[in-house]
Design a protein around this motif. Structure first.
Motif, PDB file in Angstrom:
ATOM      1  N   PHE A  91       0.837  -1.199   0.000  1.00 43.94           N
ATOM      2  CA  PHE A  91       0.000   0.000   0.000  1.00 43.94           C
ATOM      3  C   PHE A  91       0.873   1.251   0.000  1.00 43.94           C
ATOM      4  O   PHE A  91       1.971   1.256   0.555  1.00 43.94           O
ATOM      5  N   MET A  92       0.335   2.320  -0.552  1.00 41.56           N
ATOM      6  CA  MET A  92       0.889   3.659  -0.362  1.00 41.56           C
ATOM      7  C   MET A  92       0.252   4.173   0.930  1.00 41.56           C
ATOM      8  O   MET A  92      -0.973   4.240   1.031  1.00 41.56           O
ATOM      9  N   GLN A  93       1.065   4.470   1.917  1.00 42.51           N
ATOM     10  CA  GLN A  93       0.561   4.859   3.233  1.00 42.51           C
ATOM     11  C   GLN A  93      -0.116   6.234   3.192  1.00 42.51           C
ATOM     12  O   GLN A  93       0.259   7.099   2.396  1.00 42.51           O
ATOM     13  N   ASP A  94      -1.128   6.387   4.020  1.00 37.00           N
ATOM     14  CA  ASP A  94      -1.822   7.665   4.165  1.00 37.00           C
ATOM     15  C   ASP A  94      -2.318   7.751   5.599  1.00 37.00           C
ATOM     16  O   ASP A  94      -3.128   6.933   6.036  1.00 37.00           O
ATOM     17  N   PHE A  95      -1.810   8.746   6.353  1.00 34.03           N
ATOM     18  CA  PHE A  95      -2.168   8.909   7.764  1.00 34.03           C
ATOM     19  C   PHE A  95      -3.316   9.873   7.987  1.00 34.03           C
ATOM     20  O   PHE A  95      -3.734  10.090   9.122  1.00 34.03           O
ATOM     21  N   ALA A  96      -3.840  10.489   6.926  1.00 34.04           N
ATOM     22  CA  ALA A  96      -4.933  11.456   7.096  1.00 34.04           C
ATOM     23  C   ALA A  96      -6.153  10.759   7.718  1.00 34.04           C
ATOM     24  O   ALA A  96      -6.345   9.551   7.588  1.00 34.04           O
ATOM     25  N   ALA A  97      -6.970  11.548   8.388  1.00 32.89           N
ATOM     26  CA  ALA A  97      -8.184  11.015   9.024  1.00 32.89           C
ATOM     27  C   ALA A  97      -9.013  10.268   7.993  1.00 32.89           C
ATOM     28  O   ALA A  97      -9.156  10.711   6.856  1.00 32.89           O
ATOM     29  N   THR A  98      -9.525   9.130   8.348  1.00 39.62           N
ATOM     30  CA  THR A  98     -10.369   8.237   7.535  1.00 39.62           C
ATOM     31  C   THR A  98      -9.616   7.577   6.379  1.00 39.62           C
ATOM     32  O   THR A  98     -10.245   6.922   5.551  1.00 39.62           O
ATOM     33  N   GLN A  99      -8.300   7.708   6.311  1.00 41.99           N
ATOM     34  CA  GLN A  99      -7.551   7.101   5.212  1.00 41.99           C
ATOM     35  C   GLN A  99      -6.922   5.782   5.653  1.00 41.99           C
ATOM     36  O   GLN A  99      -7.337   5.195   6.646  1.00 41.99           O
TER      37      GLN A  99
ATOM     38  N   ASP B 272      -4.259   4.258   7.175  1.00 39.32           N
ATOM     39  CA  ASP B 272      -3.847   3.867   8.527  1.00 39.32           C
ATOM     40  C   ASP B 272      -5.041   3.811   9.475  1.00 39.32           C
ATOM     41  O   ASP B 272      -5.148   2.896  10.288  1.00 39.32           O
ATOM     42  N   ALA B 273      -5.948   4.772   9.332  1.00 42.79           N
ATOM     43  CA  ALA B 273      -7.151   4.793  10.171  1.00 42.79           C
ATOM     44  C   ALA B 273      -8.093   3.635   9.843  1.00 42.79           C
ATOM     45  O   ALA B 273      -8.844   3.174  10.705  1.00 42.79           O
ATOM     46  N   ILE B 274      -8.052   3.141   8.617  1.00 42.14           N
ATOM     47  CA  ILE B 274      -8.890   2.004   8.207  1.00 42.14           C
ATOM     48  C   ILE B 274      -8.304   0.697   8.733  1.00 42.14           C
ATOM     49  O   ILE B 274      -9.021  -0.158   9.264  1.00 42.14           O
ATOM     50  N   MET B 275      -6.985   0.521   8.575  1.00 45.50           N
ATOM     51  CA  MET B 275      -6.359  -0.767   8.881  1.00 45.50           C
ATOM     52  C   MET B 275      -6.041  -0.957  10.367  1.00 45.50           C
ATOM     53  O   MET B 275      -6.123  -2.079  10.862  1.00 45.50           O
ATOM     54  N   TRP B 276      -5.671   0.096  11.076  1.00 46.55           N
ATOM     55  CA  TRP B 276      -5.259  -0.047  12.471  1.00 46.55           C
ATOM     56  C   TRP B 276      -6.295  -0.763  13.343  1.00 46.55           C
ATOM     57  O   TRP B 276      -5.939  -1.678  14.100  1.00 46.55           O
ATOM     58  N   PRO B 277      -7.575  -0.407  13.270  1.00 46.31           N
ATOM     59  CA  PRO B 277      -8.561  -1.088  14.134  1.00 46.31           C
ATOM     60  C   PRO B 277      -8.780  -2.567  13.777  1.00 46.31           C
ATOM     61  O   PRO B 277      -9.370  -3.307  14.561  1.00 46.31           O
TER      62      PRO B 277
ATOM     63  N   PRO C  35       2.900   0.533  10.218  1.00 46.31           N
ATOM     64  CA  PRO C  35       2.493   1.877   9.829  1.00 46.31           C
ATOM     65  C   PRO C  35       3.626   2.713   9.241  1.00 46.31           C
ATOM     66  O   PRO C  35       3.382   3.570   8.403  1.00 46.31           O
ATOM     67  N   ILE C  36       4.850   2.442   9.672  1.00 50.29           N
ATOM     68  CA  ILE C  36       5.983   3.210   9.154  1.00 50.29           C
ATOM     69  C   ILE C  36       7.074   2.234   8.751  1.00 50.29           C
ATOM     70  O   ILE C  36       7.539   1.437   9.563  1.00 50.29           O
ATOM     71  N   GLU C  37       7.489   2.303   7.482  1.00 44.18           N
ATOM     72  CA  GLU C  37       8.612   1.511   7.010  1.00 44.18           C
ATOM     73  C   GLU C  37       9.269   2.246   5.846  1.00 44.18           C
ATOM     74  O   GLU C  37       8.615   2.993   5.131  1.00 44.18           O
ATOM     75  N   GLY C  38      10.562   2.036   5.695  1.00 45.73           N
ATOM     76  CA  GLY C  38      11.279   2.677   4.608  1.00 45.73           C
ATOM     77  C   GLY C  38      12.507   3.421   5.084  1.00 45.73           C
ATOM     78  O   GLY C  38      12.769   3.545   6.284  1.00 45.73           O
ATOM     79  N   SER C  39      13.254   3.927   4.122  1.00 47.16           N
ATOM     80  CA  SER C  39      14.493   4.660   4.378  1.00 47.16           C
ATOM     81  C   SER C  39      14.368   6.081   3.858  1.00 47.16           C
ATOM     82  O   SER C  39      13.395   6.425   3.179  1.00 47.16           O
ATOM     83  N   VAL C  40      15.385   6.870   4.115  1.00 49.76           N
ATOM     84  CA  VAL C  40      15.419   8.254   3.642  1.00 49.76           C
ATOM     85  C   VAL C  40      15.168   8.283   2.140  1.00 49.76           C
ATOM     86  O   VAL C  40      15.793   7.551   1.373  1.00 49.76           O
ATOM     87  N   GLY C  41      14.234   9.104   1.728  1.00 47.27           N
ATOM     88  CA  GLY C  41      13.940   9.270   0.308  1.00 47.27           C
ATOM     89  C   GLY C  41      12.966   8.266  -0.275  1.00 47.27           C
ATOM     90  O   GLY C  41      12.570   8.391  -1.430  1.00 47.27           O
TER      91      GLY C  41
ATOM     92  N   THR D 264       5.382   3.431   2.081  1.00 52.10           N
ATOM     93  CA  THR D 264       4.589   2.261   1.718  1.00 52.10           C
ATOM     94  C   THR D 264       4.433   1.344   2.918  1.00 52.10           C
ATOM     95  O   THR D 264       5.162   1.453   3.904  1.00 52.10           O
ATOM     96  N   VAL D 265       3.493   0.428   2.798  1.00 48.90           N
ATOM     97  CA  VAL D 265       3.262  -0.619   3.791  1.00 48.90           C
ATOM     98  C   VAL D 265       3.156  -1.922   3.024  1.00 48.90           C
ATOM     99  O   VAL D 265       2.303  -2.053   2.133  1.00 48.90           O
ATOM    100  N   GLY D 266       4.013  -2.889   3.334  1.00 48.57           N
ATOM    101  CA  GLY D 266       3.972  -4.186   2.675  1.00 48.57           C
ATOM    102  C   GLY D 266       3.796  -5.296   3.686  1.00 48.57           C
ATOM    103  O   GLY D 266       4.569  -5.405   4.632  1.00 48.57           O
TER     104      GLY D 266
END
Length: 136
Positions: A60-68, A70-75, A110-116, A120-122
């Motif tokens: 996935f391309m991560q998105d932390f905005a409300a109702t996006q 991370d908010a969908i998958m976390w619960p 929720p958070i993965e990756g390196s500088v630049g 994403t979330v895999g």
């Protein structure tokens, strides 16, 4: 032989369509092989199919905005939820079957990756119960 380029996969988890976030979806299913070789097999191994299992690997391309995303998958963490995946977002049919069942949301990164890197979330979610294929 028909050829296809994946341009518009469809993915739904827990009845939420996640196409806007999905970069990759791969469904794999397999059957255990059980060795039933006896001396009557004359030196050849014999196997039968055992338990079936599967996994839904997603990126996935991560998105932390409300109702996006991370908010969908976390619960859903720790829950068994329905999924549906197909090669194209077009209607289900003989040339666009849907595969569905249930998956265990056994982890969330929720958070993965390196500088630049793009955010994403895999993950791979194991299936729970039967995976069905349908053309209607």
């Amino acid at each position: 032989m028909a050829k296809m380029v994946l341009l518009a996969q469809y993915l739904s988890i827990n009845a939420t369509v996640l196409n806007n976030f999905t970069k990759k979806a791969e469904l794999s299913v397999e059957v255990e092989d059980k060795d039933v070789t006896t001396y009557a097999s004359l030196g050849w191994k014999e196997v039968l199919g055992g338990l079936k299992s599967g996994g839904l690997a997603v990126e996935f391309m991560q998105d932390f905005a409300a109702t996006q995303l991370d908010a969908i998958m976390w619960p859903l963490l720790g829950l068994v939820v329905p999924f549906e995946v197909r090669a194209d977002q077009a209607a289900v049919g003989t040339s666009n079957p849907k595969y569905s069942g249930s998956i265990l949301i056994k982890g969330w990164n929720p958070i993965e990756g390196s500088v630049g890197d793009e955010a994403t979330v895999g993950l791979t979610f194991p299936t729970s119960g039967a995976v069905a294929r349908a053309t209607v």
